[in-house]
Design a protein around this motif. Sequence first.
Motif, short mmCIF file in Angstrom:
data_model
loop_
_atom_site.label_atom_id
_atom_site.label_comp_id
_atom_site.label_asym_id
_atom_site.label_seq_id
_atom_site.Cartn_x
_atom_site.Cartn_y
_atom_site.Cartn_z
N VAL A 99 0.80 -1.22 0.00
CA VAL A 99 0.00 0.00 0.00
C VAL A 99 0.84 1.27 0.00
O VAL A 99 1.92 1.32 0.57
CB VAL A 99 -0.95 0.06 1.24
CG1 VAL A 99 -2.06 -0.98 1.12
CG2 VAL A 99 -0.18 -0.11 2.55
N ALA A 100 0.29 2.27 -0.69
CA ALA A 100 0.74 3.66 -0.51
C ALA A 100 -0.26 4.29 0.46
O ALA A 100 -1.38 3.81 0.61
CB ALA A 100 0.72 4.40 -1.84
N HIS A 155 -4.00 0.84 -2.87
CA HIS A 155 -3.27 -0.28 -3.45
C HIS A 155 -2.06 0.24 -4.24
O HIS A 155 -2.17 1.19 -5.00
CB HIS A 155 -4.18 -1.08 -4.40
CG HIS A 155 -5.19 -1.89 -3.68
ND1 HIS A 155 -4.89 -3.10 -3.08
CD2 HIS A 155 -6.50 -1.68 -3.42
CE1 HIS A 155 -5.97 -3.59 -2.51
NE2 HIS A 155 -6.97 -2.75 -2.68
N LEU A 156 -0.94 -0.44 -4.06
CA LEU A 156 0.27 -0.08 -4.80
C LEU A 156 0.46 -1.13 -5.89
O LEU A 156 0.93 -2.24 -5.63
CB LEU A 156 1.48 -0.09 -3.84
CG LEU A 156 2.78 0.42 -4.40
CD1 LEU A 156 2.70 1.91 -4.71
CD2 LEU A 156 3.93 0.16 -3.42
N ASP A 164 8.76 4.26 -4.83
CA ASP A 164 7.77 5.03 -5.58
C ASP A 164 6.67 5.53 -4.64
O ASP A 164 6.25 6.68 -4.71
CB ASP A 164 7.15 4.16 -6.68
CG ASP A 164 8.16 3.74 -7.72
OD1 ASP A 164 8.85 4.62 -8.26
OD2 ASP A 164 8.28 2.53 -7.98
N ALA A 165 6.23 4.63 -3.78
CA ALA A 165 5.11 4.97 -2.89
C ALA A 165 5.42 6.20 -2.04
O ALA A 165 4.55 7.03 -1.79
CB ALA A 165 4.76 3.78 -2.01
N GLN A 330 7.83 9.95 -12.35
CA GLN A 330 9.08 9.38 -11.88
C GLN A 330 9.16 9.63 -10.38
O GLN A 330 9.16 10.77 -9.94
CB GLN A 330 10.28 10.02 -12.58
CG GLN A 330 10.30 9.76 -14.07
CD GLN A 330 10.37 8.27 -14.39
OE1 GLN A 330 11.16 7.55 -13.79
NE2 GLN A 330 9.50 7.82 -15.28
N CYS A 331 9.25 8.55 -9.60
CA CYS A 331 9.23 8.70 -8.15
C CYS A 331 10.54 8.22 -7.52
O CYS A 331 11.29 9.00 -6.95
CB CYS A 331 8.07 7.90 -7.56
SG CYS A 331 6.45 8.39 -8.20
N ALA A 332 10.80 6.94 -7.63
CA ALA A 332 11.96 6.35 -6.97
C ALA A 332 13.27 7.11 -7.25
O ALA A 332 14.11 7.20 -6.35
CB ALA A 332 12.07 4.88 -7.37
N PRO A 333 13.46 7.65 -8.46
CA PRO A 333 14.73 8.36 -8.69
C PRO A 333 14.97 9.54 -7.75
O PRO A 333 16.10 10.00 -7.62
CB PRO A 333 14.59 8.85 -10.15
CG PRO A 333 13.63 7.91 -10.79
CD PRO A 333 12.67 7.52 -9.70
N LEU A 334 13.93 10.00 -7.09
CA LEU A 334 14.13 11.12 -6.15
C LEU A 334 14.65 10.65 -4.80
O LEU A 334 15.05 11.48 -3.98
CB LEU A 334 12.83 11.90 -5.96
CG LEU A 334 12.61 13.05 -6.96
CD1 LEU A 334 12.41 12.52 -8.37
CD2 LEU A 334 11.46 13.93 -6.55
N VAL A 335 14.64 9.35 -4.55
CA VAL A 335 15.18 8.84 -3.28
C VAL A 335 16.69 8.78 -3.40
O VAL A 335 17.24 7.93 -4.09
CB VAL A 335 14.59 7.45 -2.95
CG1 VAL A 335 15.21 6.92 -1.66
CG2 VAL A 335 13.07 7.53 -2.83
N THR A 336 17.33 9.70 -2.73
CA THR A 336 18.79 9.79 -2.86
C THR A 336 19.52 9.16 -1.68
O THR A 336 20.69 8.82 -1.79
CB THR A 336 19.23 11.26 -2.94
OG1 THR A 336 18.64 11.96 -1.83
CG2 THR A 336 18.75 11.89 -4.25
#
Lengths: 370, 370, 370, 370
Positions: A99-100, A155-156, A164-165, A330-336
Motif C-alpha cells: 500500500v501507498a 493499493h500499490l 515510488d510509494a 518518476q518517483c523512486a529516482p528522487l530517493v537519494t
Amino acid sequence: MAVAAPARSPEAIPATMKAAVLFGPQDLRVVDKPVPKPEPGEALVQVAMCGMCGTDLKIYDGEFPLTPPYGQFTPGHEWTGRIVALGDGVDEFAVGDDVAIEAHHGCGRCDNCVTGKYTACLNYGNRVKGQRATGMTADGGFAQYAVHHVGSLYHLPKPLGYKDAVLIMTAGTGLYGLEVAGAYVLGADVAIWGPGPVGLMTLQAVRELGANSVILVGTRAGRLEMGRKLGADEIVNAHETDPVERVMEITGGKGVDLAIEASGAVEAPQQCASVTKRGGKILVVAFYPGPVSLDLSAIVRGDISIFTSRGEGGNNVKRAVSLARRGRLQCAPLVTHEFALGEIGEALRVMRERIGDPLKIVVVPPAVPA
Amino acid sequence: MAVAAPARSPEAIPATMKAAVLFGPQDLRVVDKPVPKPEPGEALVQVAMCGMCGTDLKIYDGEFPLTPPYGQFTPGHEWTGRIVALGDGVDEFAVGDDVAIEAHHGCGRCDNCVTGKYTACLNYGNRVKGQRATGMTADGGFAQYAVHHVGSLYHLPKPLGYKDAVLIMTAGTGLYGLEVAGAYVLGADVAIWGPGPVGLMTLQAVRELGANSVILVGTRAGRLEMGRKLGADEIVNAHETDPVERVMEITGGKGVDLAIEASGAVEAPQQCASVTKRGGKILVVAFYPGPVSLDLSAIVRGDISIFTSRGEGGNNVKRAVSLARRGRLQCAPLVTHEFALGEIGEALRVMRERIGDPLKIVVVPPAVPA
Amino acid sequence: MAVAAPARSPEAIPATMKAAVLFGPQDLRVVDKPVPKPEPGEALVQVAMCGMCGTDLKIYDGEFPLTPPYGQFTPGHEWTGRIVALGDGVDEFAVGDDVAIEAHHGCGRCDNCVTGKYTACLNYGNRVKGQRATGMTADGGFAQYAVHHVGSLYHLPKPLGYKDAVLIMTAGTGLYGLEVAGAYVLGADVAIWGPGPVGLMTLQAVRELGANSVILVGTRAGRLEMGRKLGADEIVNAHETDPVERVMEITGGKGVDLAIEASGAVEAPQQCASVTKRGGKILVVAFYPGPVSLDLSAIVRGDISIFTSRGEGGNNVKRAVSLARRGRLQCAPLVTHEFALGEIGEALRVMRERIGDPLKIVVVPPAVPA
Amino acid sequence: MAVAAPARSPEAIPATMKAAVLFGPQDLRVVDKPVPKPEPGEALVQVAMCGMCGTDLKIYDGEFPLTPPYGQFTPGHEWTGRIVALGDGVDEFAVGDDVAIEAHHGCGRCDNCVTGKYTACLNYGNRVKGQRATGMTADGGFAQYAVHHVGSLYHLPKPLGYKDAVLIMTAGTGLYGLEVAGAYVLGADVAIWGPGPVGLMTLQAVRELGANSVILVGTRAGRLEMGRKLGADEIVNAHETDPVERVMEITGGKGVDLAIEASGAVEAPQQCASVTKRGGKILVVAFYPGPVSLDLSAIVRGDISIFTSRGEGGNNVKRAVSLARRGRLQCAPLVTHEFALGEIGEALRVMRERIGDPLKIVVVPPAVPA
C-alpha cells in the motif's frame, strides 16, 4: 525493490516492535514498543520504509502542534509497506497487499470532513473523534509496524515499489493543490519555484496534465538539472539571475497562467505574483520561516487568486498512484539516501545540514524475523 | 428621484457638452467638449450622475496607469443615466431607457475575455482592440454625456433610481468577488473588514445570499452603525478593541468561514487570515498603500484560499440590479453627498479629507436645455 | 409546538419502545422493540415526529432496495426530536438538544465519501462499513427512539420547532441540487415543475438565493396557491394551459436560466428542457414511474447541463437550518396532516390516495411516560 | 504536408475565388465568388483544407437552422490555412501565419458571451451583433478564402500541419465537454461510446489528462482498432457483445467514473447511464436522429450529472493545439480521405454512405496561382 517485506500471516506478528519514539525535543530514540492493533476500519501495515521531510525536523525539534505525548509518539508520515492484519469490516484490502498511504485521515463528522476537505479537519488532533494524521497527530511509520484507516490506504500496483510509494504521497500534495486551484492546467504556462520533492512532483503533475510550458526556478544546480530531466522546459537559477526578470523574458513579457510556490523562501511568493498574468493563479505548497510580504494591491488589480495545499487531500493519492502506474510520474529516482531505522538521528542531521544535497531520504526499519 | 433626466430624441443632442477633463496631475477642469458618437454596439447616455471612489483620487493625482492623454481624458466610472442614442445594431435598449453600467468592457478577443474574465482583459488599456474601462482607460461620466458598449449596460428597472444605480455597480464588485470565491455563502459565518461603500454593499450581498452571521469590523462609528442597519449581526470598532480577539470571541473561538477584506488597511489582510477557519476563504476587494505582510505558513496549514476582485465582472451588475429591484439591496441611502459637476474639485477634496464622513459622493452634470 | 418532547436523563430511557416494523410488503405493524443504543459517534434521539414521503410508499410496498430484513426494519427518514443519550466521544451535542437530521450518513471510506459525496456512497447499504440512510438502509424514525451519527445531526435553534425540522431536511435536497448545479442562482430566471414538498422548499431556496423570477408549474390549484404565497412570481396550471408555451410567453420567448424538475411526471423533464435557455441548466429532484424521453440533441445543441440530487447532501441541512432560523424558509405551514404512530397505515393510505390533498404528513409517536 | 499554402502578400489576393455555395437542399455548386474582406478584428485566411462532419450533411440537406440564404452561403466549419490579410487593429497574427480555428465566435454582448459561454451565444445567427459560426451562420471554408475573427484563430506551431489542425478543432469539442464536466479526469475510469472523430479525439484527451483506464465501445472494427492504437485499454464491439454487460465485467462490477457518449445512437445515452458509478458523470458530445429514452430515476438515485458540449468552446482549441504540439494528440492519422473542392459532392456522398469507412474527410480548394 531490494527492501521487499514478505507477506505474513497474522499469527506471525510479534507482540513488540522497534520504533523511534520522541522523548522530548531532539530526543528521538529507537525502542521496543507494542505492535499496534488495527481497530475496525483499520489495517496493520509492516512498514517497508518511511520518507522524511521538513515537517519531521519541526517535530524532532518539538515545534509541531498537537502531536501525541513525549515518551509515546512515533513520528514518520511518508511510509509504505505491506498489510499484515485487518481490522473488522475491512474487505478493501487483503493481507499481503502493498500500500501507498496518505497521512491525513479526518474525523468524518466536522463540516469540513463531511464535505470532503479532510486535510482541513476541524477536529485536527482529536483522536477520540477519529482524526489521525499519521506521524503527526498519531503514531507513524518510523517503526516496524503502523496502523492506518483504510480510507487513507491505496493499493500499490505493479510495477511500482516502495520507493515510488514514498514520493506518490508527495505528488498527492501537489495534485490536491492543483485540484483546489481548478485542476485544468492543460495548455497553461506554468512557473514553479522550488525544486525539492514537492516541487519536482508537482512539476511532473503539471507536465502530465498538459501544461504548455514549465519553467523551474531554484538555487541548487543539481536539483534544477533533475527538474529538467523530469520535464521542465526551462530552468532558472535564482542565484545567478533575477528569476522574475528571467521568467518574464522567457514568456515574452506575458508572464504565466499559474505560478507554483514550493520553495518556502520568503521572497518567493511575491516573485510568483510578479510573473502571474492578469486573471492567473498562484498555488502555494510550502511553509515559511517568517512573514511573507506581498504587493496585494497588484494581486487584486490582476484578479489573481491564491490557493494552498497543506497535504495530499481529495483522494489525490489515488490519482497519483494511477499516474505513476502508467509510467507518467518518476518517483523512486528522487530517493537519494537510505538509512536504517537505527540511524534515524543521522538521517535527520543529513537532511538538516543538506549533506550530499539529499532530495528524499528514506528510513528502513529492520526486517521482521520470519 | 429629483435628478430625472428626460428622454430626448436624437436630434436634440447638442454638439458639445460640459465635461471634466484632466489636464495634468490635480488639474481637472470643466470644459466644453464634443458629445461623443456611439459606434456600432454602443449607446450614448445622458449622464444623470456619477459616483466617486478612491480610484478617482489616484487618477486625479496622476497615479493611475493606462489612462487617455492629459487634455483629453474625462474620468468618472460610476455613472448612470438615460440612453439618448444608439449605435448600429443595438436593439437591446431603446432611447429613453435608464441604465446602470459596469465600468469594464473587455476586448473580446484575448484569452481572458474569450473565457469571460473581462476585468482581467489582457489588452487592458488597448482602445483599438476594444477594451474600455470607462473613466479609466476611456472617457467616463464626469460629463453630460458618455458612450459605452451595450454589453456593459443594464436596464434600470422601477422602482430604482440613479442613486441606486451608482451603488449597484459597487455591489457588482463584491458579488463578482463572491462568485470567484465559490458563490455559495449560504449558512456561512462571515466577517467583513471595512464599512466603506464596497464593504457595505458586500455586507448586504452576503446577508441576502444567506450568510448565517455577519460581523463588521471598522474604525468609524457612523459607518459601523450604517452596517448594523444594513444587516451586520455584530459590529467591531477596531479602534476600541482588538478585532481578531473580538471576532474569535463572538464566534466562540471557531472563526469564520469567509473573511472579506474591504478596508485597504495594510494590517487587515492578516487579521482576516487570523479569524478564518481551516478550509475557509478570504476575499480581498481593496487596494493598499504599501506591502502587506502575511503569515503565509498558517494560511497554507489552514488550507485557506485567497480570492480577489478588482471590479464588477462576470455580469454581476445584472445580478445586483435584480437584487436591488426586489428591494434586497439598500443603495441610495449610501449617497451622502451630492455636488454639481462644476464643484468636482471640491467634491474630490471632501472625499480625500473625509469632510463630513462621506460614504458615497455623487457628481451631477448640468441639465441639458430642452 | 404542541408536541414538545421533554429532555430526559439517560436513566429514564426505557428498555423497549413502540416502533413501526415492516414485516413484508404492505405489512407494517407497530410493535415493541428494544430502544437502540448509541455507538461511539452516535446519539440517541427521542423522536418527536417523522415526516412521510413518496419513498416511504415504495418501502411499504417492498420496492426499495437494500433495506434491513423484514421483521426488523423500522422505516421513516424525515424525523426530528430531542437527544436523550450520547455515544462515546460525542461533545457536539448535549442531552436535551433538539435536532434536525439528514437521512444519509456515508461510510467515510469510499472514494465518494472521502471527497464529500456521501449521498452517493459506494458502500450504500453496507452497515458494517458504516453507511446508514436512516429509515432506508438502517432503522428510522417511525418509532419512539432512533439513533444516528452526529455527522448527520444539526442543532435546531429557536424559534424553530419540530414541524420546521421535517421540512428543513426536504429543503436540504433542493439546496444540495442547487449546489451541485453551481449554486449561484442570483439574478437567474427559474421555472419549477412540481409544487410538492421538495418543489416548494426548492422554490423558497431559489427565491432566497436571489432568483430574478420564479415560475411554478403544477396541476393542483391548492399547491400552486401555496407556491404563490411562498414566493412564486407566476403560477402555471398544466391542466389548464400548455406549460412550455406559457413559460415561454411569460419570459418573452427567452426561456429560463434554470429549470427545476420536482414533479416526477415523465413528460416534465422534456418540458424543462424546452424552456431552458442556451447554456442553461436543468436540475432534477424527482423520481419517475417509467422511462423519460428527451430531445437530447436539442439539449446538446443548447449546451445545457442536467444535474440531479437524490437527497440532502453536502451539509446542506446545516445551510437550510440557518436559512430557516432567520425566517427565510417557511416550513411548518407545509405540514397539513398529523397522525399518531398507531395510525401509520392510515397515514400511508391518505398520502397514496391524496385524500384532502396532503402536502406533508407527519407521524407522531406516543409520548414516553416520565 | 503536401498541401502547403504559400504565404502571399496582400496585393496578390485575387478579387474572386472558387467557393462551394448552397443554392438549395442538396444543391451545392462550386462557383466564383468575391474574396471576402477582413473587417476590424478579423483576418483573411487562404484555406488549405476543410474537414467535413455530420453537421455538413444536415446543412447540405437543408435541415440546419440559421444559415445564410441559399445562393450565398458557403458551408465548411473545420478549415485551416494561412493568413493573407489582416483587418484593422490585428497584431496577434502576421500575414503568413498558419492557423487552426474554432468555428464559433460569439456576439460578445449577450449574457452568455460576456461570461465566456460563446458556443451558447444568445444571439446565435445574428451577424449584425457579431455572432458568426463559420460555415454555419456565416460563410465557411469550402472555398479558397475565408475570414474569421482573431478571437477564434490559433497559431498552428511546428511541427503541426493542416491535417492536424482539422482534428485539433474536433479535439476542442471533447476538451470543452471535459472542462464543463469538471476537467479533472486524472485517475478516473472512463468509457467512451462512439469511435468517430469526436470520440477518438476525446479518447486521446482523457488518456492524456490521466484517465486510469479507458474502454471504447463501437460497432466498426476498424475504428475500434484505431481507438486501441490511440490509447484505449479495452475495446468493445457492441455488435458482438452487450456493451453494458461487458463494461461492467471489465470494471469488476464497479462501472466507470465518466461515460462519454459520442456515438449518436439513441440507445447509447442509457447504456452510458447504466455503466456510470454513483456520483459519476456523463458527457454527451453527439446528436441523435430521434428522442432518447432514459431511466432518469436511476440517474437521480445515483447522483449522476449529465454534461454536454456542442462545440469547441472555452478556448479549448488553444489547449488542444498545445497538446498536439507536444506530440500528445494524434490528429493527421484520422484523415482518411481527401477530395478536391470540385469533388465536394462526391465527398458528401462518401461520408453519407460510409464508402471505405471514412474517419475524417477533408476537402482541398485549388491552389491560388502566384
